[in-house]
Design a protein around this motif. Sequence first.
Motif, mmCIF file in Angstrom:
data_model
loop_
_atom_site.group_PDB
_atom_site.id
_atom_site.type_symbol
_atom_site.label_atom_id
_atom_site.label_comp_id
_atom_site.label_asym_id
_atom_site.label_seq_id
_atom_site.Cartn_x
_atom_site.Cartn_y
_atom_site.Cartn_z
ATOM 1 N N VAL A 139 0.858 -1.170 0.000
ATOM 2 C CA VAL A 139 0.000 0.000 0.000
ATOM 3 C C VAL A 139 0.897 1.223 0.000
ATOM 4 C CG1 VAL A 139 -1.823 1.265 1.205
ATOM 5 C CG2 VAL A 139 -1.782 -1.245 1.297
ATOM 6 N N LEU A 140 0.690 2.101 -0.976
ATOM 7 C CA LEU A 140 1.450 3.345 -1.078
ATOM 8 C C LEU A 140 0.538 4.493 -0.671
ATOM 9 C CD1 LEU A 140 3.126 2.788 -4.586
ATOM 10 C CD2 LEU A 140 3.943 2.058 -2.327
ATOM 11 N N GLU A 141 1.081 5.421 0.095
ATOM 12 C CA GLU A 141 0.291 6.553 0.575
ATOM 13 C C GLU A 141 0.988 7.856 0.217
ATOM 14 O OE1 GLU A 141 -1.824 6.675 4.643
ATOM 15 O OE2 GLU A 141 -0.041 7.919 4.930
ATOM 16 N N GLY A 142 0.199 8.851 -0.174
ATOM 17 C CA GLY A 142 0.774 10.167 -0.460
ATOM 18 C C GLY A 142 -0.252 11.069 -1.102
ATOM 19 N N GLU A 143 0.137 12.325 -1.348
ATOM 20 C CA GLU A 143 -0.725 13.269 -2.058
ATOM 21 C C GLU A 143 -1.043 12.687 -3.424
ATOM 22 O OE1 GLU A 143 -1.877 16.286 -1.179
ATOM 23 O OE2 GLU A 143 -0.807 16.565 0.709
ATOM 24 N N ASN A 144 -2.331 12.593 -3.764
ATOM 25 C CA ASN A 144 -2.722 12.152 -5.098
ATOM 26 C C ASN A 144 -2.127 10.792 -5.474
ATOM 27 O OD1 ASN A 144 -4.475 13.451 -6.763
ATOM 28 N ND2 ASN A 144 -2.985 14.946 -7.499
ATOM 29 N N ALA A 145 -2.040 9.886 -4.506
ATOM 30 C CA ALA A 145 -1.241 8.664 -4.684
ATOM 31 C C ALA A 145 -1.670 7.802 -5.875
ATOM 32 C CB ALA A 145 -1.278 7.837 -3.402
ATOM 33 N N VAL A 146 -2.977 7.763 -6.169
ATOM 34 C CA VAL A 146 -3.426 6.872 -7.252
ATOM 35 C C VAL A 146 -2.831 7.324 -8.583
ATOM 36 C CG1 VAL A 146 -5.432 6.026 -8.537
ATOM 37 C CG2 VAL A 146 -5.537 6.187 -6.049
ATOM 38 N N LEU A 147 -3.030 8.594 -8.918
ATOM 39 C CA LEU A 147 -2.525 9.121 -10.186
ATOM 40 C C LEU A 147 -0.994 9.212 -10.174
ATOM 41 C CD1 LEU A 147 -3.428 10.206 -12.924
ATOM 42 C CD2 LEU A 147 -3.446 12.502 -11.923
ATOM 43 N N LYS A 148 -0.445 9.639 -9.048
ATOM 44 C CA LYS A 148 1.013 9.748 -8.927
ATOM 45 C C LYS A 148 1.677 8.402 -9.226
ATOM 46 C CE LYS A 148 3.518 12.530 -7.366
ATOM 47 N NZ LYS A 148 3.938 12.755 -5.980
ATOM 48 N N ASN A 149 1.117 7.331 -8.637
ATOM 49 C CA ASN A 149 1.705 6.012 -8.877
ATOM 50 C C ASN A 149 1.587 5.609 -10.338
ATOM 51 O OD1 ASN A 149 2.944 3.530 -8.232
ATOM 52 N ND2 ASN A 149 0.929 2.565 -8.112
ATOM 53 N N ARG A 150 0.441 5.901 -10.971
ATOM 54 C CA ARG A 150 0.280 5.572 -12.396
ATOM 55 C C ARG A 150 1.327 6.304 -13.232
ATOM 56 N NH1 ARG A 150 -2.955 1.251 -13.750
ATOM 57 N NH2 ARG A 150 -3.374 2.255 -15.749
ATOM 58 N N GLU A 151 1.632 7.557 -12.866
ATOM 59 C CA GLU A 151 2.651 8.319 -13.601
ATOM 60 C C GLU A 151 4.036 7.710 -13.398
ATOM 61 O OE1 GLU A 151 0.317 12.613 -13.268
ATOM 62 O OE2 GLU A 151 2.150 12.286 -12.122
ATOM 63 N N VAL A 152 4.317 7.341 -12.158
ATOM 64 C CA VAL A 152 5.628 6.775 -11.824
ATOM 65 C C VAL A 152 5.823 5.406 -12.501
ATOM 66 C CG1 VAL A 152 6.883 5.780 -9.848
ATOM 67 C CG2 VAL A 152 5.920 8.072 -9.680
ATOM 68 N N MET A 153 4.711 4.645 -12.634
ATOM 69 C CA MET A 153 4.782 3.323 -13.293
ATOM 70 C C MET A 153 5.042 3.450 -14.795
ATOM 71 S SD MET A 153 1.393 1.726 -11.534
ATOM 72 C CE MET A 153 1.097 0.540 -12.818
ATOM 73 N N GLY A 154 4.390 4.390 -15.457
ATOM 74 C CA GLY A 154 4.488 4.536 -16.908
ATOM 75 C C GLY A 154 3.472 3.680 -17.643
ATOM 76 N N ALA A 155 3.456 3.805 -18.956
ATOM 77 C CA ALA A 155 2.473 3.105 -19.795
ATOM 78 C C ALA A 155 2.598 1.587 -19.652
ATOM 79 C CB ALA A 155 2.657 3.512 -21.249
ATOM 80 N N THR A 156 1.468 0.887 -19.842
ATOM 81 C CA THR A 156 1.424 -0.579 -19.747
ATOM 82 C C THR A 156 2.525 -1.221 -20.593
ATOM 83 O OG1 THR A 156 -0.978 -0.341 -19.585
ATOM 84 C CG2 THR A 156 -0.119 -2.565 -19.953
ATOM 85 N N ASP A 157 2.668 -0.738 -21.834
ATOM 86 C CA ASP A 157 3.696 -1.250 -22.738
ATOM 87 C C ASP A 157 4.990 -0.450 -22.512
ATOM 88 O OD1 ASP A 157 5.352 -1.960 -24.802
ATOM 89 O OD2 ASP A 157 3.875 -1.649 -26.395
ATOM 90 N N PRO A 158 6.045 -1.111 -22.011
ATOM 91 C CA PRO A 158 7.274 -0.365 -21.688
ATOM 92 C C PRO A 158 7.860 0.392 -22.870
ATOM 93 C CG PRO A 158 7.665 -2.743 -21.634
ATOM 94 C CD PRO A 158 6.178 -2.547 -21.749
ATOM 95 N N LYS A 159 7.571 -0.075 -24.096
ATOM 96 C CA LYS A 159 8.076 0.632 -25.287
ATOM 97 C C LYS A 159 7.436 2.009 -25.416
ATOM 98 C CE LYS A 159 8.301 -3.469 -28.068
ATOM 99 N NZ LYS A 159 6.998 -3.922 -28.386
#
Length: 140
Positions: free
Chosen positions: A76-96
């Motif tokens: 579980v990750l916690e922080g300001e705007n964590a849901v969207l922030k984590n999606r940004e940090v992860m990047g697109a589904t396809d690494p390319k």
Amino acid sequence: MAVERTLSIIKPDATRRNLTGKINAVFEGNGLRIVAQKRIQLTKATAGAFYEVHKERPFYNDLVSFMISGPVVVQVLEGENAVLKNREVMGATDPKKAEAHTIRAQFAESIEANSVHGSDSLENAKNEISFFFAGTEILP
Ligand code: RTP
Ligand code: MG
């Protein structure tokens, strides 16, 4: 901005390559606090239920097989705007297609073995967190 919690999974391709620490450093460096974490082996039933929403997708069976191919780290990750922030940090589904600084661009092997999962909405985050964790296991 609100403090949120999101569910993250470090997937088997990443645990196999000993990347848990490097991935956690990216989360922590981006203001996401790891408030719960456990290394577990998913079963076919558990992985199948977790990815139930993808049941009709052509990649579902392969995805379940991949997710049980080795241990995962659920967190579980916690922080300001964590849901969207984590999606940004992860990047697109396809690494390319992922931006260079993201976890998937740096570490993912393929569109399937893409190193991390992250909840895609606040509502799904709540459901996914309770799928894996009791409230008493989360320590902010
Ligand atoms: P996730 O749910 O794991 O955070 O990833 P996501 O939202 O970026 O991607 P999603 O569309 O929800 O797909 C879930 C996972 O299924 C695998 N996948 N394989 N072979 C394929 O074309 C394919 N497409 C998706 C990936 O492991 C993806 O993360
Ligand atoms: Mg998804």
